[in-house]
Design a protein around this motif. Structure first.
Motif, mmCIF file in Angstrom:
data_model
loop_
_atom_site.group_PDB
_atom_site.id
_atom_site.type_symbol
_atom_site.label_atom_id
_atom_site.label_comp_id
_atom_site.label_asym_id
_atom_site.label_seq_id
_atom_site.Cartn_x
_atom_site.Cartn_y
_atom_site.Cartn_z
ATOM 1 N N LYS A 50 -7.133 -0.947 7.962
ATOM 2 C CA LYS A 50 -7.724 -0.100 6.918
ATOM 3 C C LYS A 50 -8.689 0.919 7.514
ATOM 4 O O LYS A 50 -8.733 2.068 7.088
ATOM 5 C CB LYS A 50 -8.450 -0.975 5.887
ATOM 6 C CG LYS A 50 -7.502 -1.683 4.934
ATOM 7 C CD LYS A 50 -8.296 -2.461 3.903
ATOM 8 C CE LYS A 50 -7.400 -3.001 2.808
ATOM 9 N NZ LYS A 50 -8.140 -3.790 1.831
ATOM 10 N N ASN A 59 0.815 -1.214 0.000
ATOM 11 C CA ASN A 59 0.000 0.000 0.000
ATOM 12 C C ASN A 59 0.855 1.273 0.000
ATOM 13 O O ASN A 59 0.324 2.364 0.180
ATOM 14 C CB ASN A 59 -0.948 -0.015 1.202
ATOM 15 C CG ASN A 59 -2.108 -0.982 0.986
ATOM 16 O OD1 ASN A 59 -3.071 -0.673 0.292
ATOM 17 N ND2 ASN A 59 -1.998 -2.175 1.542
ATOM 18 N N LYS A 64 -6.344 -6.919 8.904
ATOM 19 C CA LYS A 64 -6.341 -6.026 7.753
ATOM 20 C C LYS A 64 -7.483 -5.011 7.802
ATOM 21 O O LYS A 64 -7.283 -3.815 7.584
ATOM 22 C CB LYS A 64 -6.448 -6.872 6.474
ATOM 23 C CG LYS A 64 -5.770 -6.235 5.284
ATOM 24 C CD LYS A 64 -6.101 -6.918 3.987
ATOM 25 C CE LYS A 64 -5.496 -8.276 3.799
ATOM 26 N NZ LYS A 64 -5.731 -8.842 2.446
ATOM 27 N N ASP A 65 -8.685 -5.492 8.100
ATOM 28 C CA ASP A 65 -9.847 -4.597 8.111
ATOM 29 C C ASP A 65 -9.695 -3.499 9.149
ATOM 30 O O ASP A 65 -10.042 -2.345 8.910
ATOM 31 C CB ASP A 65 -11.134 -5.396 8.371
ATOM 32 C CG ASP A 65 -11.441 -6.315 7.196
ATOM 33 O OD1 ASP A 65 -10.846 -6.094 6.115
ATOM 34 O OD2 ASP A 65 -12.250 -7.236 7.359
#
Lengths: 182, 94
Positions: free
Chosen positions: B89, B36, B85-86
């Protein structure tokens, strides 16, 4: 140097024996096996690659792969803490591999950080005695499985009997006079 | 303490990771930030000396975390334990 293939074969053999599968993601699996290999080369035993080891075998015994927590974790979450061993439905991708909360008791985790080398040196200087397991507060006991008779000499009984799969509650302590401490 | 910096175009947030050099989840976490293009710093705790390990333990515990890795600290205050991950983010709004 320990061949990576040997680490893989050992994990595969253990998975087969217990009815588990290895992580289906080839790259992730490779990283796990590499971590096990590095720990074995560095420490002399394949400590869990995803936990901080103390470097003291007695303190790390519960996190030597397959760790003490694998069976209850796979039973509850479908995977062990580091996700090396998974259940069939997760292996087949029917369910995602979830993050597994740490089952290892906090007091055991903390032992990987202490005593520091400095503390140990201070103790050595003060007492002129070698650092022993006693100073690290490990008290091993004899435990037996009331279901199959399996006997183990460890700090705690296993979560699941490796012979007959009885739960931890089926283990009882064997009290013997004159048992060596530690 | 051997802090390593991984450059990235996105420097909006200060990302610091306590990781283990042997941990597959930690590797995935580092890769996530690289993919990212987010700048981050990390320390491989297992390669630290005992004194630094003790400091790291105190730091993680002071943030209310558990001693699991990776421990991802965002802007010196938000601690995310494990490669979630969520959650990452959500906090970084990416």
């Amino acid at each position: 140097m320990i061949p990576l293939e040997k680490v893989r074969q050992r994990a595969e053999s253990d998975a087969k024996t217990y009815g588990y599968y290895l992580n289906p993601d080839p790259e992730f699996l490779q990283n796990l096996l590499q971590g096990l290999k590095e720990n074995e080369e560095r420490l002399g035993y394949p400590s869990c690659p995803c936990r901080l080891a103390s470097g003291n075998l007695e303190l790390d015994r519960d996190i030597i792969c397959p760790c003490d927590y694998r069976d209850p974790d796979v039973a509850e979450f479908g995977t062990c803490y580091c996700a090396l061993y998974v259940r069939k439905d997760l292996y087949e991708g029917k369910l995602p591999i979830p993050p597994v909360p740490e089952r290892r008791p906090k007091e055991k985790q903390i032992r990987s950080y202490a005593p520091t080398a400095e503390t140990m040196n201070e103790k050595k200087t003060e007492t002129s005695a070698p650092a022993t397991e006693t100073s690290l507060q490990i008290k091993k006991k004899l435990w037996y499985c009331k279901q199959c008779g399996y006997v183990v000499f460890r700090e705690d009984p296993p979560y699941i009997c490796p012979i007959c799969k009885a739960k931890r509650e089926m283990f009882a302590e064997i009290a013997i006079r004159g048992l060596p401490q530690g | 303490m051997d802090v390593k910096k991984v450059p990235g175009k996105n420097k909006e947030n200060k990302i610091f990771i306590y990781a283990l050099s042997t941990c597959a989840w930690c590797k995935m976490t580092k890769q996530f930030f690289k993919d990212n293009n987010i700048e981050f710093e990390y320390v491989d705790v297992d390669l630290c000396d005992d004194k630094d390990k003790d400091k790291i333990k105190e730091h993680i515990l002071s943030l209310g975390g558990s001693l699991s890795y990776p421990a991802i600290i965002i802007n010196d205050k938000t601690l995310i334990t494990g490669f979630r991950k969520d959650k990452i983010k959500e906090v970084l709004m990416i």
